[in-house]
Design an enzyme around this catalytic site. Sequence first.
Site, PDB file in Angstrom:
ATOM      1  N   GLY A   1       0.836  -1.206   0.000  1.00 54.23           N
ATOM      2  CA  GLY A   1       0.000   0.000   0.000  1.00 54.23           C
ATOM      3  C   GLY A   1       0.866   1.249   0.000  1.00 54.23           C
ATOM      4  O   GLY A   1       1.871   1.307   0.705  1.00 54.23           O
TER       5      GLY A   1
ATOM      6  N   ARG B   1       0.920  -5.065  -5.319  1.00 52.72           N
ATOM      7  CA  ARG B   1       1.137  -6.272  -4.508  1.00 52.72           C
ATOM      8  C   ARG B   1       1.270  -7.401  -5.520  1.00 52.72           C
ATOM      9  O   ARG B   1       0.279  -7.885  -6.047  1.00 52.72           O
ATOM     10  CB  ARG B   1      -0.032  -6.485  -3.548  1.00 52.72           C
ATOM     11  CG  ARG B   1      -0.149  -5.365  -2.514  1.00 52.72           C
ATOM     12  CD  ARG B   1      -1.129  -5.695  -1.402  1.00 52.72           C
ATOM     13  NE  ARG B   1      -1.016  -4.726  -0.318  1.00 52.72           N
ATOM     14  CZ  ARG B   1      -1.900  -3.774  -0.054  1.00 52.72           C
ATOM     15  NH1 ARG B   1      -2.988  -3.662  -0.783  1.00 52.72           N
ATOM     16  NH2 ARG B   1      -1.711  -2.947   0.950  1.00 52.72           N
TER      17      ARG B   1
ATOM     18  N   ASP C   1       5.487  -4.946   5.927  1.00 53.86           N
ATOM     19  CA  ASP C   1       6.101  -6.240   6.226  1.00 53.86           C
ATOM     20  C   ASP C   1       5.876  -7.285   5.134  1.00 53.86           C
ATOM     21  O   ASP C   1       6.725  -8.155   4.921  1.00 53.86           O
ATOM     22  CB  ASP C   1       5.721  -6.758   7.618  1.00 53.86           C
ATOM     23  CG  ASP C   1       4.238  -6.992   7.770  1.00 53.86           C
ATOM     24  OD1 ASP C   1       3.473  -6.549   6.883  1.00 53.86           O
ATOM     25  OD2 ASP C   1       3.851  -7.612   8.774  1.00 53.86           O
TER      26      ASP C   1
ATOM     27  N   THR D   1       4.429   2.604   5.509  1.00 53.33           N
ATOM     28  CA  THR D   1       3.025   2.185   5.612  1.00 53.33           C
ATOM     29  C   THR D   1       2.334   3.116   6.584  1.00 53.33           C
ATOM     30  O   THR D   1       2.951   3.552   7.568  1.00 53.33           O
ATOM     31  CB  THR D   1       2.875   0.725   6.110  1.00 53.33           C
ATOM     32  OG1 THR D   1       1.518   0.521   6.550  1.00 53.33           O
ATOM     33  CG2 THR D   1       3.785   0.384   7.278  1.00 53.33           C
TER      34      THR D   1
ATOM     35  N   ASP E   1       0.166   2.193   8.600  1.00 51.43           N
ATOM     36  CA  ASP E   1      -0.315   1.412   9.750  1.00 51.43           C
ATOM     37  C   ASP E   1       0.574   1.488  10.993  1.00 51.43           C
ATOM     38  O   ASP E   1       0.120   1.185  12.099  1.00 51.43           O
ATOM     39  CB  ASP E   1      -0.469  -0.068   9.360  1.00 51.43           C
ATOM     40  CG  ASP E   1      -1.461  -0.269   8.221  1.00 51.43           C
ATOM     41  OD1 ASP E   1      -2.317   0.607   8.023  1.00 51.43           O
ATOM     42  OD2 ASP E   1      -1.362  -1.301   7.528  1.00 51.43           O
TER      43      ASP E   1
ATOM     44  N   ASP F   1       2.786  -0.535  11.899  1.00 50.67           N
ATOM     45  CA  ASP F   1       2.736  -1.856  12.542  1.00 50.67           C
ATOM     46  C   ASP F   1       4.033  -2.647  12.352  1.00 50.67           C
ATOM     47  O   ASP F   1       4.006  -3.875  12.327  1.00 50.67           O
ATOM     48  CB  ASP F   1       1.547  -2.655  11.974  1.00 50.67           C
ATOM     49  CG  ASP F   1       1.643  -2.823  10.462  1.00 50.67           C
ATOM     50  OD1 ASP F   1       2.451  -2.135   9.820  1.00 50.67           O
ATOM     51  OD2 ASP F   1       0.899  -3.660   9.923  1.00 50.67           O
TER      52      ASP F   1
ATOM     53  N   ARG G   1      -5.136  -2.088   9.261  1.00 51.22           N
ATOM     54  CA  ARG G   1      -5.098  -3.552   9.056  1.00 51.22           C
ATOM     55  C   ARG G   1      -5.345  -4.256  10.384  1.00 51.22           C
ATOM     56  O   ARG G   1      -6.398  -4.072  10.967  1.00 51.22           O
ATOM     57  CB  ARG G   1      -3.768  -3.967   8.428  1.00 51.22           C
ATOM     58  CG  ARG G   1      -3.859  -5.279   7.665  1.00 51.22           C
ATOM     59  CD  ARG G   1      -2.550  -5.637   7.031  1.00 51.22           C
ATOM     60  NE  ARG G   1      -2.240  -4.804   5.881  1.00 51.22           N
ATOM     61  CZ  ARG G   1      -2.686  -5.046   4.653  1.00 51.22           C
ATOM     62  NH1 ARG G   1      -3.453  -6.068   4.415  1.00 51.22           N
ATOM     63  NH2 ARG G   1      -2.367  -4.244   3.659  1.00 51.22           N
TER      64      ARG G   1
HETATM   65  O1  F6P Z   1      -1.458  -1.327   4.858  1.00 51.19           O
HETATM   66  C1  F6P Z   1      -2.063  -0.117   4.504  1.00 51.19           C
HETATM   67  C2  F6P Z   1      -3.553  -0.294   4.337  1.00 51.19           C
HETATM   68  O2  F6P Z   1      -4.096   0.964   3.983  1.00 51.19           O
HETATM   69  C3  F6P Z   1      -4.282  -0.875   5.543  1.00 51.19           C
HETATM   70  O3  F6P Z   1      -4.509   0.073   6.549  1.00 51.19           O
HETATM   71  C4  F6P Z   1      -5.526  -1.401   4.887  1.00 51.19           C
HETATM   72  O4  F6P Z   1      -6.066  -2.461   5.640  1.00 51.19           O
HETATM   73  C5  F6P Z   1      -5.044  -1.883   3.553  1.00 51.19           C
HETATM   74  O5  F6P Z   1      -3.824  -1.206   3.286  1.00 51.19           O
HETATM   75  C6  F6P Z   1      -5.986  -1.636   2.397  1.00 51.19           C
HETATM   76  O6  F6P Z   1      -5.469  -2.249   1.270  1.00 51.19           O
HETATM   77  P1  F6P Z   1      -5.956  -1.937  -0.211  1.00 51.19           P
HETATM   78  O7  F6P Z   1      -5.433  -0.582  -0.605  1.00 51.19           O
HETATM   79  O8  F6P Z   1      -5.358  -3.015  -1.021  1.00 51.19           O
HETATM   80  O9  F6P Z   1      -7.437  -1.952  -0.193  1.00 51.19           O
END
Ligand code: F6P
Length: 323
Positions: free
Chosen positions: A11, A72, A103, A126, A128, A130, A172
Amino acid sequence: MKRVGVLTSGGDSPGMNAAIRAVVRSCRYYNLESVGILQGYEGLIQNDMLTLGPRSVKNIINQGGTILKTARSEEFRTIEGRKKAYQNIQKNNIDGLIVIGGDGSFKGANIFHQEFNLPFIGIPGTIDNDIFGTDYTIGYDTALNTVVEAVDKLRDTATSHDRVFFVEVMGRDAGFIALNSGIASGAQNILIPEKKDHINELIQSLEQSAKSGKKSSIVVVAEGEELGNVYELAKQVKAKHPDYDIRVTVLGHIQRGGNPSCQDRVLASRLGIAAVEALMKGKTNVMTGLRSNKIVYTPIEEAIQKHHSIDNELLKVAKILAI
Ligand code: F6P
């Protein structure tokens, strides 16, 4: 070390551009070449790369997103995909790789390193926050500011209508965004996966707040909350208190965009330079991070396996101030 590849993966997060800029400019400062790899690991597999110089990264320190794009990559999860990626690494004479991501991105880089022994440094990017091995990840501070600004606005309308607002924030499986934005926006309740929550406690807290004279309340809920999502929680509270005027807001991807904050720009600049310096010193398979405002390097396996814990003192702060 002559030629360094840089990519962003997973992300996106505000400040990734500032990190790319720092990598590219410090490469030039230390007389190294830098190559930007497009769309994360996909660009390695597709051989989608471009040489970058100090002027290629002008006017991006202030921009959200990532000029290198991100993805991804499913193919990179396969050995065939990683073989193609390594062939392109060789074709482009890349001696070291810098991966800006979370991660999931580091797990991929770790396997790649074990298979092909390519020097690799991770930079935590990120929203997050985390990741073990750094107090802050790039993009987290900006996301917090975005959430606080949004909740401040929700508070205006919540107050005008005497409403209870359930606000879902990202993170997340982690509650960093929820906990810190909840404190900063004066939430009555903050629900995060790291803490065991009970619906009765939530209801009692809202009842108590009404009794104490509060006419409106904000409940900040992390998307990974185990008790249920915002809609389910709002429904359960409404079932018990049909008199409450409840609204639900999911902030969603707005939290990933926007101009990076000063803190994220400085963090990204420091970590970008530290990553290039690490490669030059012969370090590999480590993540650059900031702990107590000092640059540190954490073995990537630790960064992947260990858990970045939330600070219990912040839970206390949230509880005391919701009185
Ligand atoms: O890891 C960053 C994040 O924005 C999380 O907070 C969230 O759960 C996820 O990515 C959303 O992913 P996507 O952009 O693939 O919907």
